[in-house]
Design a protein around this motif. Sequence first.
Motif, PDB file in Angstrom:
ATOM      1  N   ALA A   5      -9.056  18.126 -45.122  1.00  0.00           N
ATOM      2  CA  ALA A   5      -7.927  17.220 -44.938  1.00  0.00           C
ATOM      3  C   ALA A   5      -6.674  17.818 -45.570  1.00  0.00           C
ATOM      4  O   ALA A   5      -6.748  18.592 -46.522  1.00  0.00           O
ATOM      5  CB  ALA A   5      -8.247  15.864 -45.567  1.00  0.00           C
ATOM      6  N   ARG A  11      -0.077  15.211 -44.806  1.00  0.00           N
ATOM      7  CA  ARG A  11      -0.714  14.150 -44.027  1.00  0.00           C
ATOM      8  C   ARG A  11       0.287  13.037 -43.725  1.00  0.00           C
ATOM      9  O   ARG A  11       0.352  12.521 -42.600  1.00  0.00           O
ATOM     10  CB  ARG A  11      -1.923  13.601 -44.787  1.00  0.00           C
ATOM     11  CG  ARG A  11      -2.880  12.851 -43.896  1.00  0.00           C
ATOM     12  CD  ARG A  11      -4.038  12.252 -44.659  1.00  0.00           C
ATOM     13  NE  ARG A  11      -3.616  11.134 -45.479  1.00  0.00           N
ATOM     14  CZ  ARG A  11      -4.430  10.196 -45.951  1.00  0.00           C
ATOM     15  NH1 ARG A  11      -5.742  10.290 -45.740  1.00  0.00           N
ATOM     16  NH2 ARG A  11      -3.970   9.202 -46.673  1.00  0.00           N
ATOM     17  N   TYR A  15       1.516  11.268 -39.973  1.00  0.00           N
ATOM     18  CA  TYR A  15       1.552   9.835 -39.639  1.00  0.00           C
ATOM     19  C   TYR A  15       2.982   9.341 -39.457  1.00  0.00           C
ATOM     20  O   TYR A  15       3.263   8.499 -38.609  1.00  0.00           O
ATOM     21  CB  TYR A  15       0.824   9.010 -40.710  1.00  0.00           C
ATOM     22  CG  TYR A  15      -0.676   9.053 -40.556  1.00  0.00           C
ATOM     23  CD1 TYR A  15      -1.295   8.441 -39.464  1.00  0.00           C
ATOM     24  CD2 TYR A  15      -1.480   9.703 -41.477  1.00  0.00           C
ATOM     25  CE1 TYR A  15      -2.668   8.470 -39.312  1.00  0.00           C
ATOM     26  CE2 TYR A  15      -2.864   9.737 -41.339  1.00  0.00           C
ATOM     27  CZ  TYR A  15      -3.455   9.117 -40.249  1.00  0.00           C
ATOM     28  OH  TYR A  15      -4.814   9.148 -40.087  1.00  0.00           O
TER      29      TYR A  15
ATOM     30  N   LEU B  37     -10.682   5.059 -42.236  1.00  0.00           N
ATOM     31  CA  LEU B  37     -10.204   6.286 -41.593  1.00  0.00           C
ATOM     32  C   LEU B  37     -10.189   6.111 -40.070  1.00  0.00           C
ATOM     33  O   LEU B  37      -9.204   6.454 -39.402  1.00  0.00           O
ATOM     34  CB  LEU B  37     -11.101   7.457 -42.001  1.00  0.00           C
ATOM     35  CG  LEU B  37     -10.644   8.861 -41.601  1.00  0.00           C
ATOM     36  CD1 LEU B  37     -11.338   9.902 -42.491  1.00  0.00           C
ATOM     37  CD2 LEU B  37     -10.924   9.192 -40.145  1.00  0.00           C
ATOM     38  N   ARG B  40      -7.250   4.214 -39.091  1.00  0.00           N
ATOM     39  CA  ARG B  40      -5.994   4.984 -39.104  1.00  0.00           C
ATOM     40  C   ARG B  40      -5.859   5.821 -37.834  1.00  0.00           C
ATOM     41  O   ARG B  40      -4.775   5.949 -37.259  1.00  0.00           O
ATOM     42  CB  ARG B  40      -5.929   5.899 -40.338  1.00  0.00           C
ATOM     43  CG  ARG B  40      -5.704   5.162 -41.643  1.00  0.00           C
ATOM     44  CD  ARG B  40      -5.261   6.093 -42.771  1.00  0.00           C
ATOM     45  NE  ARG B  40      -6.231   7.099 -43.170  1.00  0.00           N
ATOM     46  CZ  ARG B  40      -7.219   6.913 -44.042  1.00  0.00           C
ATOM     47  NH1 ARG B  40      -7.396   5.713 -44.598  1.00  0.00           N
ATOM     48  NH2 ARG B  40      -8.037   7.890 -44.367  1.00  0.00           N
ATOM     49  N   ALA B 147      -6.385  13.072 -36.750  1.00  0.00           N
ATOM     50  CA  ALA B 147      -7.724  13.484 -37.179  1.00  0.00           C
ATOM     51  C   ALA B 147      -7.670  14.837 -37.890  1.00  0.00           C
ATOM     52  O   ALA B 147      -8.306  15.027 -38.932  1.00  0.00           O
ATOM     53  CB  ALA B 147      -8.666  13.548 -35.973  1.00  0.00           C
ATOM     54  N   GLU B 150      -6.749  14.534 -41.343  1.00  0.00           N
ATOM     55  CA  GLU B 150      -7.788  13.864 -42.136  1.00  0.00           C
ATOM     56  C   GLU B 150      -9.009  14.758 -42.347  1.00  0.00           C
ATOM     57  O   GLU B 150      -9.997  14.330 -42.949  1.00  0.00           O
ATOM     58  CB  GLU B 150      -8.247  12.575 -41.425  1.00  0.00           C
ATOM     59  CG  GLU B 150      -7.150  11.560 -41.153  1.00  0.00           C
ATOM     60  CD  GLU B 150      -6.942  10.591 -42.330  1.00  0.00           C
ATOM     61  OE1 GLU B 150      -7.542  10.812 -43.400  1.00  0.00           O
ATOM     62  OE2 GLU B 150      -6.180   9.631 -42.150  1.00  0.00           O
ATOM     63  N   TYR B 185     -16.542  14.614 -39.039  1.00  0.00           N
ATOM     64  CA  TYR B 185     -16.082  15.603 -40.014  1.00  0.00           C
ATOM     65  C   TYR B 185     -16.518  17.005 -39.594  1.00  0.00           C
ATOM     66  O   TYR B 185     -17.542  17.178 -38.912  1.00  0.00           O
ATOM     67  CB  TYR B 185     -16.680  15.304 -41.392  1.00  0.00           C
ATOM     68  CG  TYR B 185     -16.003  14.168 -42.118  1.00  0.00           C
ATOM     69  CD1 TYR B 185     -14.683  14.268 -42.538  1.00  0.00           C
ATOM     70  CD2 TYR B 185     -16.696  12.993 -42.404  1.00  0.00           C
ATOM     71  CE1 TYR B 185     -14.067  13.228 -43.221  1.00  0.00           C
ATOM     72  CE2 TYR B 185     -16.091  11.954 -43.087  1.00  0.00           C
ATOM     73  CZ  TYR B 185     -14.773  12.082 -43.491  1.00  0.00           C
ATOM     74  OH  TYR B 185     -14.170  11.054 -44.165  1.00  0.00           O
TER      75      TYR B 185
END
Lengths: 228, 228
Positions: A5, A11, A15, B37, B40, B147, B150, B185
Amino acid sequence: MPAAAFGADERAGVYRAIETRRDVRNEFLPDALPAALVRRLLEAAHHAPSVGFMQPWNFILLRERERREAVHRLFSHANDEAAAMFGDERGRAYRALKLEGILAAPLNICVTCDRTRGGRVVLGKTHNPEMDLYSTVCAVQNLWLAARAEGVGVGWVSIYHADELKALLNVPDHVAIVAYLCVGYVDQLYARPELAEKGWRERLPLDELIFEEGWPEGGRETAVTPDE
Amino acid sequence: MPAAAFGADERAGVYRAIETRRDVRNEFLPDALPAALVRRLLEAAHHAPSVGFMQPWNFILLRERERREAVHRLFSHANDEAAAMFGDERGRAYRALKLEGILAAPLNICVTCDRTRGGRVVLGKTHNPEMDLYSTVCAVQNLWLAARAEGVGVGWVSIYHADELKALLNVPDHVAIVAYLCVGYVDQLYARPELAEKGWRERLPLDELIFEEGWPEGGRETAVTPDE
């Protein structure tokens, strides 16, 4: 390379671009965009996913005033037709909306999809032939998000007859126009999508759009919000 | 709100997501994704642009093993058909590629487009009826980039018969399946797109894809790279 991540700031940037990206219609500043910036936007587009890695896109950049005026004439004609499709009241509201920045934006980008690139059989496109068009849309969205991070606004114009625009831009038969974008600096963006701000339509509740394991019986009614 | 460019870190995050996003096929970890998650990611998708703000998308989440096995059977059948469409050598190379992570990924998301949402006449869709499909693709790309930030991989499966998948998932006639995504993941990502790493196809030079003011005479030949 590691798939970890991102850190908090990087991050947050992703967003923020997604949440504050707007379809800019009328608020473009006339300032020319630096060539290096335009290049970064096109590189972002070029890094989109594409089915079978076919990269079916081309980017036609339009800056000359006369060219953009010719495109604007096609839009205006089609937009009059569109306004007439709505009822009286909705038609008046429609006419009050400014739907494009073809002349206000210093740069227009026509994004196309070459349906023949990659040969007769393309991996991943064998069963869903529209996948190349979808890849091209991903390129548009990449460009749009990169532009937001650069303080540049983008508006997607979809009101035109495709055959007329193809003829004007000399686009061959086997190439589809996927998007016509107006691109330029902007000072301010609407806090919410413009069509919500102007009372045309509201954001749907996300919860109503998520189903588990399959489309539910009666799911159709939940999600449809007809206007007329 | 101000439309200013992002700070360096946030901007870098946007470009990093765009440049390091990969189509993940086979390298998913089995760990379940936290509900917050997933939320989101779906919020990111829901913040995509949509023509006339019609927000035509739905998200069908599939986690049950049996459901995913049923989808995998549809894929396998279609993939055998696809392999047969290539010539002998290319067909062998095709079969060596792993093209989906339907069972390896703990979450599958079917992203659909309700062609009827918003009523009979939708602003911006009057002349280009496929705009609702394109809006839905923008939602997919938003989800994909979020993604990446993340540390979550996404693979887009496009090899299936749409009518079979619609029947399996109970999707109504007026709703189109736009994307079937494998989500989970990942530890590592390919440094370049997998199909480039594996010698299937190379990235095209961006310069050859950019035209000024219109499609040039002879532009067709420049950009086409047939395989067979």
